[in-house]
Design a protein around this motif. Structure first.
Motif, short mmCIF file in Angstrom:
data_model
loop_
_atom_site.label_atom_id
_atom_site.label_comp_id
_atom_site.label_asym_id
_atom_site.label_seq_id
_atom_site.Cartn_x
_atom_site.Cartn_y
_atom_site.Cartn_z
N UNK A 1 0.86 -1.19 0.00
CA UNK A 1 0.00 0.00 0.00
C UNK A 1 0.89 1.24 0.00
N UNK A 2 0.85 2.01 -1.08
CA UNK A 2 1.68 3.20 -1.20
C UNK A 2 1.07 4.41 -0.52
N UNK A 3 -0.24 4.58 -0.65
CA UNK A 3 -0.91 5.74 -0.05
C UNK A 3 -2.38 5.41 0.12
N UNK A 4 -2.98 6.07 1.09
CA UNK A 4 -4.41 5.88 1.35
C UNK A 4 -4.99 7.19 1.84
N UNK A 5 -6.15 7.54 1.33
CA UNK A 5 -6.83 8.76 1.76
C UNK A 5 -8.32 8.56 1.67
N UNK A 6 -9.03 9.33 2.48
CA UNK A 6 -10.49 9.33 2.48
C UNK A 6 -10.94 10.75 2.19
N UNK A 7 -12.02 10.87 1.45
CA UNK A 7 -12.51 12.19 1.10
C UNK A 7 -14.03 12.18 0.98
N UNK A 8 -14.59 13.37 1.13
CA UNK A 8 -16.03 13.58 0.93
C UNK A 8 -16.20 14.37 -0.35
N UNK A 9 -17.03 13.87 -1.25
CA UNK A 9 -17.23 14.51 -2.55
C UNK A 9 -18.41 15.48 -2.47
N UNK A 10 -18.15 16.75 -2.80
CA UNK A 10 -19.22 17.74 -2.85
C UNK A 10 -19.56 18.31 -1.49
N UNK A 11 -20.50 19.22 -1.51
CA UNK A 11 -21.02 19.85 -0.29
C UNK A 11 -22.49 20.15 -0.54
N UNK A 12 -23.33 19.12 -0.43
CA UNK A 12 -24.73 19.20 -0.84
C UNK A 12 -25.66 19.28 0.37
N UNK A 13 -26.74 20.03 0.20
CA UNK A 13 -27.82 20.12 1.19
C UNK A 13 -27.33 20.55 2.56
N UNK A 14 -26.45 21.55 2.59
CA UNK A 14 -25.97 22.06 3.87
C UNK A 14 -27.06 22.84 4.59
N UNK A 15 -27.11 22.70 5.90
CA UNK A 15 -28.09 23.42 6.72
C UNK A 15 -27.36 24.24 7.77
N UNK A 16 -27.76 25.50 7.89
CA UNK A 16 -27.18 26.38 8.89
C UNK A 16 -27.78 26.05 10.25
N UNK A 17 -26.98 26.04 11.30
CA UNK A 17 -27.53 25.76 12.63
C UNK A 17 -28.58 26.77 13.05
N UNK A 18 -29.33 26.41 14.06
CA UNK A 18 -30.36 27.29 14.60
C UNK A 18 -29.74 28.62 15.03
N UNK A 19 -30.53 29.69 14.96
CA UNK A 19 -30.01 31.03 15.29
C UNK A 19 -29.54 31.12 16.73
N UNK A 20 -29.94 30.19 17.58
CA UNK A 20 -29.48 30.20 18.96
C UNK A 20 -28.14 29.49 19.14
N UNK A 21 -27.65 28.82 18.12
CA UNK A 21 -26.45 28.00 18.26
C UNK A 21 -25.20 28.87 18.20
N UNK A 22 -24.31 28.67 19.17
CA UNK A 22 -23.03 29.37 19.14
C UNK A 22 -22.16 28.83 18.01
N UNK A 23 -22.24 27.54 17.76
CA UNK A 23 -21.51 26.91 16.67
C UNK A 23 -22.22 27.23 15.36
N UNK A 24 -21.58 28.03 14.53
CA UNK A 24 -22.20 28.49 13.28
C UNK A 24 -21.80 27.64 12.08
N UNK A 25 -21.14 26.51 12.30
CA UNK A 25 -20.72 25.67 11.19
C UNK A 25 -21.92 25.01 10.51
N UNK A 26 -21.87 24.95 9.18
CA UNK A 26 -22.93 24.32 8.40
C UNK A 26 -22.77 22.79 8.47
N UNK A 27 -23.88 22.09 8.59
CA UNK A 27 -23.88 20.62 8.62
C UNK A 27 -24.39 20.09 7.29
N UNK A 28 -23.80 18.96 6.87
CA UNK A 28 -24.17 18.32 5.62
C UNK A 28 -24.55 16.87 5.90
N UNK A 29 -25.68 16.40 5.36
CA UNK A 29 -26.12 15.02 5.64
C UNK A 29 -25.26 14.00 4.89
N UNK A 30 -25.00 12.89 5.55
CA UNK A 30 -24.21 11.84 4.92
C UNK A 30 -24.92 11.19 3.75
#
Length: 670
Positions: free
Chosen positions: A403-432
């Motif tokens: 095994x020379x190299x191995x990597x994992x990746x997520x393709x695209x950024x689809x159907x992202x949802x912004x957290x609730x306005x009360x959430x301190x964490x403002x990162x967008x979530x994406x469904x698997x």
């Protein structure tokens, strides 16, 4: 005051100062008042509609750069009076803080203008627009410095940018800050404005019943519910800064089901949902979050950058189900980048390839995804949270796989949802379920390939890379054969082969995947190294048949030499091929030529080089007697006749017929 409702036309006229707006119950310009210590001033009604800047003095000394940054955190800009009325208003605010903002200095607050770009031409910070109103003192140092400040008398003067002055921030009426981390029922309740002064400092007023004020006795900011006059929160640490950014607050009274004495993480900033809020309260574009560059001054944009969120760590050992509840379908793509070696003798090929498996796992959620062509590369820590597909390389030769190299990746950024306005964490979530995972592995491996050498060197070898899922995955995980892809990116022409026709065998079932490619042997090399020399040796052996019969040594030695050279050539060719291979066409080629050379040697040995003679007697009659004379006449032997027929007709005919049969078999086999 009116004793009736007003229609929209009346309200519009009042708002635009087209009407005096006298009420039929009460009007301040006609009613009589008793004044108790109140200064009365009459203004024109149009002044009520003239925009007047809303400025706030921050009674702490800062440099110009620090003041710009603080006003930006408050969603404001450094004040720049645009009219005499604005200047007078700012001067009055400044006088109120004259004893706090450098009591011994005439220069009090910074102005948001600079002439650094062009001396004497004053522009707003961050803008190329020239200011249309100035109020510099008749004698001032404006020409000597790039910054300007307002003096207590209302005049402006040049100032050194590194000096420290108080700050005046201009707040637009529609601008506000947002509190996150509580449990507001409405987004409007999370909005706060910087307002006038309590305890000598600006305070933050919510749209409803909450305020954040400074308490100098404890040197902390507190959040108060004005409806119940109760303190809800208090900053955890002693500070002189404004409560901007993300901070820990001590719970004084139960709030959002958090009991007294606990700690809440609450943020106050003007960042919108399309931004990322640094811990300090600064806003940066969301795409700069976790991009391996420090864009926040405090570096908080590169903290907590894990991508994968799982509901249960134990589930990573269980394969996810397919979208319809059936088996999980793995989409495979195999890229052969290089064929390093082809071992004809051991029937094995050393190659380098990249194998990619793509699937979806609806149990996961992702953050910080990049909508780019290359997707989002996962770290080792994130990859450890994933379920990983397992497979076996079936036709591996001797277990030689690396095994020379191995990597994992997520393709695209689809159907992202912004957290609730009360959430301190403002990162967008994406469904698997909507964002595919890929496992990319690069190998160098030695695989077996059974060579069919009957038509060598005109053979075409069908080699493969055979992959199989483990038996415990049967019924749960399968290859999506209809979407499988194969690509060869290496050089097509090798030393002895050319690579052609990569394809996928889809007939082995969903648990197996075979990728085939063809090796076409380069016949030109073999023709020039084997067939042409052997043919020339046969030609030399044939030429010895034309030597004189008395030159037996030359004829025999030449024929024997051609036989030995041809046998050496045949041995070298045989050593380059598998020893256990069946009879090949080239073996027949060498056998026939060796046999012909051997026959030529036998002919040279057994042909009779002595020519038989016949004696004829001639009688001559004279006058007295008859005499006889013997005449010797050479006679052609049968062996010589056979030699002539063999070299002129027999051997050429045999060679021609053999070539016709041999090359017909070659083309039919091809």
């Amino acid at each position: 005051m009116w004793n009736r409702p007003l229609h929209s036309g009346e309200i519009g006229a009042l708002a635009q100062c087209r009407s005096s707006g006298r009420g039929n119950v009460f009007s301040s310009d006609t009613a009589e008042f008793e004044n108790f210590g109140v200064k009365e001033k009459w203004v024109d009604i149009l002044d009520l509609c003239r925009p007047v800047q809303h400025n706030l003095i921050l009674p702490e000394t800062r440099t110009v750069e620090e003041s710009l940054d603080m006003c930006k955190l408050l969603n404001a800009t450094i004040a720049v009076p645009a009219s005499p009325l604005d200047n007078e208003s700012l001067q009055n605010d400044t006088i109120a803080f004259a004893d706090v903002c450098l009591p011994t200095a005439s220069w009090k607050v910074w102005l948001g203008i600079s002439d650094a770009e062009e001396d004497g031409v004053w522009r707003r910070f961050g803008s190329s627009d020239r200011v249309t109103y100035t109020n510099f003192a008749p004698v001032n140092a404006a020409s000597s410095y790039s910054c300007a400040s307002m003096m207590v008398n209302g005049f402006w003067d040049g100032d050194l940018c590194t000096n420290k002055r108080c700050t005046s921030c201009h707040v637009e009426p529609a601008d506000y800050l947002v509190v996150r981390g509580l449990c507001f029922e409405s987004e409007y309740r999370s909005r706060f404005r910087v307002d006038e002064y309590i305890e000598g400092r600006p305070f933050f007023r919510g749209y409803y019943d909450l305020v954040i004020v400074w308490r100098p006795e404890v040197k902390k900011w507190v959040m108060i519910n004005t409806a119940s006059n109760s303190t809800l929160l208090r900053t955890s640490s002693v500070t002189k800064d404004y409560p901007l950014g993300m901070r820990q607050w001590d719970v004084v009274s139960e709030v959002c089901e958090v009991t007294e004495g606990d700690v809440l993480m609450v943020s106050l900033s003007h960042c919108s949902p399309v931004h990322f809020m640094c811990r300090s309260g600064h806003c940066i574009p969301r795409e700069l979050r976790c991009d391996f560059r420090y864009d926040c001054r405090d570096g908080s944009d590169e903290s907590n950058c894990h991508v994968v969120e799982v509901s249960d760590e134990q589930q990573r050992h269980i394969p996810p189900s397919g979208p319809d509840g059936g088996p999980l379908r793995l989409r495979a793509a195999l890229v052969i980048s290089r064929i390093a070696n082809i071992d004809d003798i051991n029937m094995a090929i050393t190659l380098e390839f990249q194998f990619t498996l793509t699937w979806t796992d609806r149990r996961l959620r992702f953050r910080h995804l990049k909508d780019t062509k290359n997707g989002t590369i996962l770290t080792e820590a994130d990859a450890e949270k994933l379920w990983r597909p397992r497979y076996q390389l079936v036709n591996l030769e001797g277990g030689d796989q690396k095994l020379l190299a191995q990597s994992f990746m997520v393709n695209g950024a689809n159907d992202g949802t912004t957290p609730d306005f009360n959430s301190v964490d403002m990162d967008v979530r994406y469904p698997g379920a909507m964002n595919e995972l890929s496992m990319i592995q690069r190998f160098t491996a030695r695989v077996t390939c059974y060579f069919h050498l009957y038509s060598y060197p005109f053979d075409i070898q069908h080699c493969s890379i055979d992959l199989r899922l483990p038996t415990e995955h049967e019924g749960y995980v399968a290859f999506s054969l209809s979407d499988a892809e194969v690509l060869y990116t290496g050089p097509r022409t090798l030393s002895t082969y050319t690579i052609r026709d990569e394809r996928i065998d889809r007939s082995l079932g969903p648990s197996a995947l075979s990728v085939y490619f063809d090796l076409h042997r380069r016949q030109g090399v073999i023709l020039f190294s084997t067939f042409l020399p052997s043919g020339m040796l046969l030609l030399v052996s044939w030429a010895t048949l034309f030597l004189g019969l008395d030159a037996l040594n030359a004829r025999a030695i030449m024929s024997l030499t051609t036989l030995l050279v041809l046998y050496t050539l045949f041995s070298n060719m045989s050593r380059s091929l598998p020893s256990g291979a069946a009879i090949k066409l080239i073996d027949i080629w060498f056998f026939v030529i060796i046999f012909l050379l051997f026959v030529n040697i036998l002919i040279h040995i057994f042909v009779d080089n002595k020519v038989p003679e016949t004696t004829n007697r001639i009688f001559v009659k004279g006058n007295t007697q008859t005499n006889s004379i013997s005449v010797v006449k050479p006679q052609t032997s049968r062996s010589v006749k056979f030699l002539k027929v063999y070299r002129l007709i027999g051997l050429p005919v045999i060679v021609v017929l053999f070539n016709i049969l041999f090359w017909s078999a070659v083309f039919l086999e091809s």
